[in-house]
Design a protein around this motif. Structure first.
Motif, PDB file in Angstrom:
ATOM      1  N   LEU A 280       0.351   1.661 -19.966  1.00  0.00           N
ATOM      2  CA  LEU A 280      -0.978   2.256 -19.872  1.00  0.00           C
ATOM      3  C   LEU A 280      -0.901   3.746 -20.178  1.00  0.00           C
ATOM      4  N   LYS A 281      -2.038   4.352 -20.532  1.00  0.00           N
ATOM      5  CA  LYS A 281      -2.055   5.760 -20.911  1.00  0.00           C
ATOM      6  C   LYS A 281      -1.677   6.662 -19.741  1.00  0.00           C
ATOM      7  N   GLU A 282      -2.143   6.301 -18.544  1.00  0.00           N
ATOM      8  CA  GLU A 282      -1.812   7.062 -17.347  1.00  0.00           C
ATOM      9  C   GLU A 282      -1.092   6.168 -16.345  1.00  0.00           C
ATOM     10  N   LYS A 283      -0.504   6.778 -15.349  1.00  0.00           N
ATOM     11  CA  LYS A 283       0.148   6.010 -14.302  1.00  0.00           C
ATOM     12  C   LYS A 283      -0.913   5.254 -13.493  1.00  0.00           C
ATOM     13  N   PRO A 284      -0.804   3.918 -13.376  1.00  0.00           N
ATOM     14  CA  PRO A 284      -1.804   3.150 -12.622  1.00  0.00           C
ATOM     15  C   PRO A 284      -1.748   3.487 -11.133  1.00  0.00           C
ATOM     16  N   ARG A 285      -2.897   3.398 -10.474  1.00  0.00           N
ATOM     17  CA  ARG A 285      -2.992   3.749  -9.052  1.00  0.00           C
ATOM     18  C   ARG A 285      -3.633   2.606  -8.277  1.00  0.00           C
ATOM     19  N   LEU A 286      -2.992   2.207  -7.190  1.00  0.00           N
ATOM     20  CA  LEU A 286      -3.549   1.190  -6.308  1.00  0.00           C
ATOM     21  C   LEU A 286      -4.634   1.806  -5.441  1.00  0.00           C
ATOM     22  N   VAL A 287      -5.810   1.181  -5.392  1.00  0.00           N
ATOM     23  CA  VAL A 287      -6.916   1.728  -4.604  1.00  0.00           C
ATOM     24  C   VAL A 287      -7.156   0.925  -3.324  1.00  0.00           C
ATOM     25  N   HIS A 288      -6.508  -0.211  -3.192  1.00  0.00           N
ATOM     26  CA  HIS A 288      -6.497  -0.952  -1.924  1.00  0.00           C
ATOM     27  C   HIS A 288      -5.227  -1.789  -1.941  1.00  0.00           C
ATOM     28  N   ARG A 289      -4.918  -2.453  -0.850  1.00  0.00           N
ATOM     29  CA  ARG A 289      -3.673  -3.195  -0.774  1.00  0.00           C
ATOM     30  C   ARG A 289      -3.894  -4.585  -0.197  1.00  0.00           C
ATOM     31  N   LEU A 290      -2.965  -5.477  -0.528  1.00  0.00           N
ATOM     32  CA  LEU A 290      -2.886  -6.800   0.082  1.00  0.00           C
ATOM     33  C   LEU A 290      -1.488  -6.952   0.671  1.00  0.00           C
ATOM     34  N   ASP A 291      -1.386  -7.664   1.782  1.00  0.00           N
ATOM     35  CA  ASP A 291      -0.080  -7.919   2.368  1.00  0.00           C
ATOM     36  C   ASP A 291       0.778  -8.720   1.396  1.00  0.00           C
TER      37      ASP A 291
END
Length: 398
Positions: free
Chosen positions: A175-186
């Motif tokens: 991807l062009k930028e580093k991907p960012r997690l905006v929520h999480r799952l166990d």
């Protein structure tokens, strides 16, 4: 045939079996060649292993299906199905030549029950793991990426038993930028997981999670055991759970504890956080209850601990806060060592994603182990269609 005679025939059986049958009356069914079946290229690759068990003296005279359950750890329905398909056979003795490969046929001491089992190959390389992430993409645009997360995949680094974690794999997607997690799952929770592709998208989504007027709605499927009381929780009823959550240390491990919520807590130091969940009872029988869970707040382990506190039942497969499985379920459904948690984020909705009143709705289909469980306990499989199960069902105005 007596046990002693069966043993004697078993010793001379293999050389006799190698001879050709001059009458051509060998009624033994040919096992299915699993390796020759056509597979979807997006499916996991499999290894094949032959499993054999010799019938012991104490099991002499029992039926084929009973011994398949005993030796192979299958449910009666699954064993019968595999016998009829020819994937479980009887070999290894002279008596086996004359066995009609039927679930009800009687086996003797010395017979060998054989199964060609199929196992998913473990991911051994980073490239294979990244390929599976690409295959699990449900939705993608210039700002976000939504995948159908599999069970056993940790989101962050730190899991002892996982070779790769999701953040590591996302960085390999070019991807062009580093991907960012905006929520999480166990780790063992499955379903929709949203990733921001840009810094601006991550900030926008974080604000949406915090803004109750423009919410991001998450709808889960969950299986509760033991089943809920039908008088208090009838099928079709809707409920709302409001409680407080606080973090405690138990045996050196961090866990969440449910406490009664009082509005005064909101003005204190924040050690106790408010947790709100909407609940709908979808289907229930004497073995388990299937529920739809919609967390209004997003606290750690919120759904797992609230289910236990408010109903006395726990999410099937939860081995952190409960025992994982009940004897009633184990009689019908035999999980593997890496048994999943039956909590699935089935639907993710982002309001006003494309503009005012233009929403994005993405659905993650249930995994096969869900369908197998629901069928094994005699429930109606229509429950899996409570939310739209088309993974590409999004309200795109283009």
């Amino acid at each position: 045939m007596s046990k002693r005679t069966a043993k004697r025939w078993a010793q001379i059986g293999p050389p006799i079996k190698q001879k050709e049958d001059p009458f051509g009356k060998n009624i033994k069914r040919t096992p299915v060649d699993l390796k020759g079946t056509i597979q979807n290229p997006l499916e996991e690759k499999y290894d094949y292993k032959t499993i054999q068990h010799t019938v012991e003296d104490k099991h002499h005279g029992r039926s084929f299906v009973d011994l398949a359950v005993e030796y192979l750890g299958l449910t009666p329905g699954k064993a019968r199905f595999l016998i009829l398909k020819g994937e479980i056979t009887v070999t290894g003795s002279a008596h086996a030549r004359f066995v009609d490969q039927d679930p009800k046929c009687v086996l003797h001491s010395g017979d060998v029950i054989e199964r060609v089992a199929r196992f998913a190959k473990p991911v051994k390389t980073l490239e294979e793991a990244v390929q599976r992430i690409r295959a699990s993409i449900l939705y993608e645009d210039e700002r976000i990426l939504i995948i159908n997360k599999k069970h056993g995949m940790p989101v962050h680094d730190g899991s002892k038993n996982a070779e790769f974690h999701l953040e590591q794999l996302l960085e390999e997607l070019d991807l062009k930028e580093k991907p960012r997690l905006v929520h999480r799952l166990d780790k063992d929770t499955t379903g929709c997981l949203m990733i921001a592709k840009t810094k601006e998208a991550a900030q926008e989504l974080s604000l949406k999670f915090q803004d109750p007027t423009v919410p991001i709605t998450r709808k889960y499927f969950g299986v509760l055991v033991p089943p809920l009381d039908s008088t208090r929780y009838p099928v079709g009823s809707k409920h709302e759970w409001v409680s407080g959550l606080t973090t405690v240390i138990v045996d050196g491990r961090e866990k969440q504890r449910v406490v009664p919520w009082h509005d005064d807590y909101a003005r204190q130091d924040g050690e106790i956080k408010k947790a709100v969940t909407k609940v709908e009872i979808l289907q229930s029988n004497k073995k388990m209850t299937v529920v739809a869970l919609e967390p209004v707040t997003g606290r750690k382990h919120q759904l797992r601990v609230q289910c236990i506190k408010h109903t006395g039942s726990f999410l099937l497969g939860d081995q952190k806060y409960a025992s994982g499985y009940t004897k009633v379920i184990l009689h019908n459904y035999r999980p593997k060592a890496d048994a999943p948690l039956f909590l699935h984020l089935s639907q993710l909705q982002i309001r006003d994603w494309y503009g005012k009143d233009k929403h994005l709705i993405v659905n993650a289909p249930l995994n096969d182990f869900w369908r197998k469980l629901i069928m094994s306990v005699g429930m109606n499989t229509s429950v899996v269609h409570h939310f739209k199960q088309n993974p590409y069902c999004h309200d795109d105005p283009k």
